[in-house]
Design an enzyme around this catalytic site. Structure first.
Site, mmCIF file in Angstrom:
data_model
loop_
_atom_site.group_PDB
_atom_site.id
_atom_site.type_symbol
_atom_site.label_atom_id
_atom_site.label_comp_id
_atom_site.label_asym_id
_atom_site.label_seq_id
_atom_site.Cartn_x
_atom_site.Cartn_y
_atom_site.Cartn_z
ATOM 1 N N LYS A 226 50.225 44.745 42.175
ATOM 2 C CA LYS A 226 50.708 45.614 43.266
ATOM 3 C C LYS A 226 50.035 46.984 43.252
ATOM 4 O O LYS A 226 49.444 47.400 42.257
ATOM 5 C CB LYS A 226 52.231 45.726 43.211
ATOM 6 N N ARG A 260 57.498 37.174 38.599
ATOM 7 C CA ARG A 260 56.877 36.539 39.773
ATOM 8 C C ARG A 260 55.418 36.985 39.818
ATOM 9 O O ARG A 260 55.154 38.171 40.003
ATOM 10 C CB ARG A 260 57.639 36.977 41.033
HETATM 11 C C1 PT1 Z 1 59.003 40.661 44.733
HETATM 12 C C2 PT1 Z 1 58.249 40.180 45.857
HETATM 13 C C3 PT1 Z 1 58.808 39.057 46.557
HETATM 14 N N1 PT1 Z 1 57.081 40.714 46.266
HETATM 15 C C4 PT1 Z 1 60.630 39.012 45.086
HETATM 16 N N2 PT1 Z 1 59.983 38.505 46.146
HETATM 17 C C5 PT1 Z 1 56.451 40.207 47.348
HETATM 18 N N3 PT1 Z 1 61.812 38.458 44.682
HETATM 19 C C6 PT1 Z 1 56.999 39.118 48.032
HETATM 20 C C7 PT1 Z 1 52.041 46.529 46.864
HETATM 21 O O1 PT1 Z 1 52.593 47.603 46.597
HETATM 22 O O2 PT1 Z 1 58.583 41.709 44.037
HETATM 23 N N4 PT1 Z 1 60.157 40.078 44.381
HETATM 24 N N5 PT1 Z 1 58.156 38.559 47.637
HETATM 25 C C8 PT1 Z 1 55.153 40.841 47.799
HETATM 26 N N6 PT1 Z 1 55.349 42.127 48.352
HETATM 27 C C9 PT1 Z 1 54.511 43.224 48.060
HETATM 28 C C10 PT1 Z 1 55.045 44.500 47.993
HETATM 29 C C11 PT1 Z 1 53.186 43.014 47.757
HETATM 30 C C12 PT1 Z 1 54.247 45.571 47.614
HETATM 31 C C13 PT1 Z 1 52.365 44.072 47.404
HETATM 32 C C14 PT1 Z 1 52.893 45.368 47.311
HETATM 33 O O3 PT1 Z 1 50.833 46.329 46.739
#
Ligand code: PT1
Length: 281
Positions: A226, A260
């Site tokens: 991330k 995850r």
């Molecule tokens: C997570 C999650 C998710 N993240 C759960 N489900 C994502 N339970 C999708 C960035 O800052 O942490 N927990 N489902 C993906 N979402 C992101 C958010 C991807 C922020 C990248 C960023 O780069």
């Protein structure tokens, strides 16, 4: 560390003895790391087989990108993307499939196709019927914290008191879930790294993750590649693996039960040595 046993349909997942690895399967054209790479059903299936062979305990299938700035898609489109993949995987693999969705229609179709865990990034604050579907099928549900929506969440995240605020949010979400008829032993929590959080917020959450133990729920965390890692180290998404593993190690030491991740093999090996050193945690 507190131990749990999750009942995901025909599967039993023991949590707290060793770290469970949830492999990410994005069936989207626009995810932040692997967007478009596994978009056709065949590509998605081979990616899922690869994640399972690498030691994933769960595969989390998502059809809608929720990275910062992303827009929602229709439930028809989401169903079209993920249901064929879930039906195949549920028959072929012998690990639980989770569905990363906030839409009750999509969750129901996914469960009918064989998904046995629901990952709701809105923690029942989106589609009000999602909780009813989860209750009806008596399956586990991940309640994730987010401030705002994926489209606007990174505009100006602000917390008066970060960790206590997120803990109060979970207390309310747990009450709501119970009122809908979801059993307490089916609930998991996830602080939502990157969802309406500045870099400093994400670091503070990981550092203080042990505080969430007060909720007595299995703790899920997603921090793989991330942007907070990119911000700290000034690295593009392809070069964030080692730092993701290091951040994950902190999260495990501070009480994470499920991680995850995109990089399942690397994570299984890193988490395996952490678990061995820590004994029964
Ligand atoms: C997570 C999650 C998710 N993240 C759960 N489900 C994502 N339970 C999708 C960035 O800052 O942490 N927990 N489902 C993906 N979402 C992101 C958010 C991807 C922020 C990248 C960023 O780069």
């Amino acid at each position: 560390m507190k131990e749990f046993e999750l009942h995901c349909g025909k599967y039993r997942l023991r949590l707290g003895k060793r770290t469970a690895v949830m492999g990410i399967l994005n069936v989207t054209p626009d995810s932040f790391f692997d967007g478009g790479k596994h978009f056709t059903p065949d590509d998605a299936l081979s990616r899922a087989r690869y994640l399972a062979a690498a030691g994933a305990d769960i595969i989390d299938v998502g059809g809608e990108s929720t990275r910062p700035g992303s827009l929602t898609i229709s439930s028809d489109e989401e169903v079209k993307r993920i249901i064929p993949v879930i039906s195949h995987l549920a028959q072929e693999l012998n690990i639980p499939i989770s569905v990363d969705t906030s839409k009750s229609i999509v969750a129901r179709e996914a469960i009918k196709a064989g998904a046995s865990l629901v990952n709701d990034i809105t923690a029942l604050c989106g589609d009000l019927s999602l909780g009813e579907v989860v209750a009806e099928y008596n399956l586990p549900l991940i309640l994730m914290h987010m401030q705002g929506t994926p489209k606007n969440m990174q505009e100006n995240p602000y917390y008066r008191s970060l960790v206590p605020e997120i803990i109060s949010f979970f207390e309310e979400a747990i009450k709501k879930a119970k009122a809908i008829g979801i059993r307490e032993e089916n609930l998991l929590i996830d602080p939502g790294i990157g969802f309406g959080k500045k870099t400093s917020h994400n670091l503070e959450i990981i550092k203080n993750l042990e505080k969430f133990a007060i909720l007595e729920k299995p703790l899920v965390i997603g921090l793989s590649r991330k942007s907070f890692i990119g911000n700290v180290l000034n690295l593009p998404v392809e070069e964030r693996l080692e730092a993701s593993l290091a951040a994950m190690t902190c999260a495990i030491l501070n009480g994470a039960h499920i991680v995850r991740v995109h990089d399942v093999g690397e994570t299984v090996r890193a988490a395996g040595i952490v678990d061995a050193i820590m004994g029964s945690k």
